[in-house]
Design a protein around this motif. Structure first.
Motif, PDB file in Angstrom:
ATOM      1  N   TYR A 102      38.695  42.080  24.804  1.00  0.00           N
ATOM      2  CA  TYR A 102      39.957  41.341  24.694  1.00  0.00           C
ATOM      3  C   TYR A 102      39.845  40.197  23.678  1.00  0.00           C
ATOM      4  CZ  TYR A 102      43.655  38.212  26.484  1.00  0.00           C
ATOM      5  OH  TYR A 102      44.724  37.381  26.630  1.00  0.00           O
ATOM      6  N   THR A 126      38.901  36.795  24.872  1.00  0.00           N
ATOM      7  CA  THR A 126      37.489  36.718  25.249  1.00  0.00           C
ATOM      8  C   THR A 126      36.613  36.565  24.005  1.00  0.00           C
ATOM      9  OG1 THR A 126      38.059  38.202  27.065  1.00  0.00           O
ATOM     10  CG2 THR A 126      35.738  37.780  26.727  1.00  0.00           C
ATOM     11  N   ASN A 179      40.445  46.351  26.028  1.00  0.00           N
ATOM     12  CA  ASN A 179      41.772  45.891  25.627  1.00  0.00           C
ATOM     13  C   ASN A 179      41.675  45.242  24.251  1.00  0.00           C
ATOM     14  OD1 ASN A 179      44.278  44.699  25.336  1.00  0.00           O
ATOM     15  ND2 ASN A 179      44.025  43.217  26.980  1.00  0.00           N
ATOM     16  N   ASP A 219      34.227  43.613  32.784  1.00  0.00           N
ATOM     17  CA  ASP A 219      35.634  43.235  32.935  1.00  0.00           C
ATOM     18  C   ASP A 219      36.390  44.532  33.254  1.00  0.00           C
ATOM     19  OD1 ASP A 219      38.340  42.703  32.542  1.00  0.00           O
ATOM     20  OD2 ASP A 219      37.984  41.240  30.947  1.00  0.00           O
ATOM     21  N   VAL A 234      49.594  34.177  36.554  1.00  0.00           N
ATOM     22  CA  VAL A 234      48.334  34.367  35.833  1.00  0.00           C
ATOM     23  C   VAL A 234      47.185  34.081  36.797  1.00  0.00           C
ATOM     24  CG1 VAL A 234      46.923  33.344  33.997  1.00  0.00           C
ATOM     25  CG2 VAL A 234      49.343  33.823  33.588  1.00  0.00           C
TER      26      VAL A 234
HETATM   27  C1  LIG Z   1      44.413  39.465  29.808  1.00  0.00           C
HETATM   28  C2  LIG Z   1      42.969  39.742  29.819  1.00  0.00           C
HETATM   29  C3  LIG Z   1      42.033  38.715  30.005  1.00  0.00           C
HETATM   30  C4  LIG Z   1      42.439  37.260  30.113  1.00  0.00           C
HETATM   31  O1  LIG Z   1      43.145  37.066  31.289  1.00  0.00           O
HETATM   32  P1  LIG Z   1      44.286  35.935  31.501  1.00  0.00           P
HETATM   33  O2  LIG Z   1      44.684  36.167  32.907  1.00  0.00           O
HETATM   34  O3  LIG Z   1      45.366  36.204  30.513  1.00  0.00           O
HETATM   35  O4  LIG Z   1      43.624  34.623  31.292  1.00  0.00           O
HETATM   36  C5  LIG Z   1      40.698  39.051  30.062  1.00  0.00           C
HETATM   37  N1  LIG Z   1      40.295  40.333  29.931  1.00  0.00           N
HETATM   38  C6  LIG Z   1      41.163  41.346  29.742  1.00  0.00           C
HETATM   39  C7  LIG Z   1      40.658  42.734  29.611  1.00  0.00           C
HETATM   40  C8  LIG Z   1      42.518  41.090  29.681  1.00  0.00           C
HETATM   41  O5  LIG Z   1      43.376  42.111  29.479  1.00  0.00           O
END
Ligand SMILES: *Cc1c(COP(=O)(O)O)cnc(C)c1O
Length: 420
Positions: free
Chosen positions: A106, A109, A154, A179, A213
């Motif tokens: 992401y 990240t 992602n 993740d 969130v």
């Molecule tokens: C959206 C996302 C994040 C970050 O998460 P938030 O809730 O937006 O802070 C981390 N990892 C992946 C794979 C994501 O899709």
């Protein structure tokens, strides 16, 4: 219990005449009879509740449910997915340490790992998933403390070979952090394949409705923190009167250290009301995931047959780079499809601006179909080189298939493609 049942019942079992639904405990603090009682919980905060900066009964019910779904020994919710990624690393690395991450992750990240953690003195070494074992082993340094990757990346939508990276990490005496946001525990349980820590942005499928969130860290309880690489886990913590996490908490050492040190000090804990909403999303997660997979498969096959599409990435499609790994790791290919439109950036933006049902928004994995252009939106801060490393082309569109009737979704896509 099976997943459908855990989604509804894990984490909260009302006793006689108690509320059917997890109550919202909207209180910052908890009352004690004496100073001695309060002193006791300061010595060991796991004994009972002190303060909602790091523990709250509503949030804890959700933590227990997610831990049960992932097959972990414990979990800790955070106020965002970013906070979960941050704390999962800070619980292992201090200034002067490094960790390894797959490059296909992401965009937020990437910023956290490559820019902000660097300022804190923690180095992230990015590796390509197609690198040979030998090259990856060479990337490890004596100060390397973890390996990090995403089950379904992602927005690249590639599938992580969890077992391979778990074996590599374990050969160096460090944990694998996965993740699991896009797969969710319904489609993949990374712990079953050797992952030690699992994290999520709960803002996506777990909540599912785009209402709050959040994030979560899950501890498998399987990693041996006494192997010599993690003195913080097995030497006295001065901030807790010399408490030693591995001795006091055994299999729960990682997740309780995260709560007691990091959540206490950073305070990125969700509010009770947010956890209540997250729980409502979780209740239907198993059945929602099934339908996302079905709808996305129909959309993927439709796109595959369009001459306006240069390429499509969806691990459910035979011949996709992630198909074989998907068969091994996933019970379904989830709801997010990435495709490259012929004509590059301009054609992609034209397509997106012509959609009516699918919303153009910075979100993914929602109950409603939504769409995003990574090159000009989420990943705009990456250099062209980083974009390529993250598996992103200028004409790439990330399409998150929702739970509308799939015929309506197809009709919308048809309109978008016709406009190019
Ligand atoms: C959206 C996302 C994040 C970050 O998460 P938030 O809730 O937006 O802070 C981390 N990892 C992946 C794979 C994501 O899709």
């Amino acid at each position: 219990m099976k997943d459908e049942t855990k989604c509804l019942h894990a984490g909260y079992t009302p006793k006689n005449a108690e509320p059917r639904v997890v109550p919202i405990v909207q209180s910052t603090t908890y009352v004690y009879d004496s100073t001695a009682d309060v002193a006791a919980v300061f010595d060991d905060p796991t004994l009972s509740l002190i303060y909602s900066r790091f523990a709250n009964p509503t949030v804890m019910a959700v933590e227990e449910k997610i831990a049960a779904l992932e097959g972990g020994v414990g979990a800790m919710c955070t106020s965002s997915g970013q906070a979960a990624s941050l704390l999962s690393i800070l619980n292992l690395c201090s200034a002067g340490d490094s960790f390894i991450s797959l490059s296909e992750i992401y965009g937020g990240t990437v910023n956290l790992f490559a820019v902000t953690l660097k300022k804190l003195g923690i180095e992230c070494i990015f590796i390509d998933k197609n690198a040979s074992d030998e090259e990856i082993h060479k990337a490890f340094k004596p100060n390397t403390k973890a390996v990090f990757g995403e089950t379904i990346a992602n927005p690249a939508i590639t599938v992580l070979d969890i077992e391979r990276f778990a074996n590599i990490a374990h050969a160096h005496g460090v944990p694998l952090i996965v993740d699991n946001t896009f797969a969710t525990p319904v489609l993949c349980k990374p712990i079953d394949f050797g992952a030690d820590i699992v994290i999520h942005s709960t803002s996506k499928y777990l909540d599912g409705h785009a209402v709050q969130v959040g994030g979560v860290i899950v501890d498998s309880g399987n990693f041996d923190w006494t192997n010599g690489n993690f003195p913080d886990f097995c030497e006295p913590d001065e901030s807790y009167h010399g408490l030693i996490y591995t001795e006091a908490y055994g299999k729960m050492a990682y997740i309780l250290k995260a709560r007691m040190q990091l959540m206490r000090d950073f305070g990125v804990y969700p509010a009770a009301h947010s956890a209540f909403l997250l729980n409502m999303g979780l209740e239907t997660l198993a059945i929602r995931m099934q339908r996302y997979c079905e709808n996305a498969m129909v959309v993927a096959k439709y796109l595959q047959n369009s001459d306006k599409i240069e390429s499509i990435t969806y691990p459910g499609l035979e011949g996709d780079a992630g198909y074989e790994l998907g068969k091994k790791y996933l019970k379904g290919a989830s709801g997010v499809i990435s495709f490259v439109i012929r004509g590059g950036r301009e054609a992609a933006m034209k397509f997106m601006d012509s959609l009516e049902l699918a919303s153009n928004e910075v979100h993914v994995a929602d109950i409603r179909t939504c769409v995003l252009h990574p090159a000009s939106e989420t990943h705009r801060q990456l250099t062209d080189e980083q974009l390529v490393a993250a598996g992103i082309k200028a004409g790439m569109v990330r399409f998150s298939v929702g739970l509308e009737n799939v015929e309506d979704i197809l009709a919308d896509i048809e309109k978008g493609l016709a406009a190019i």
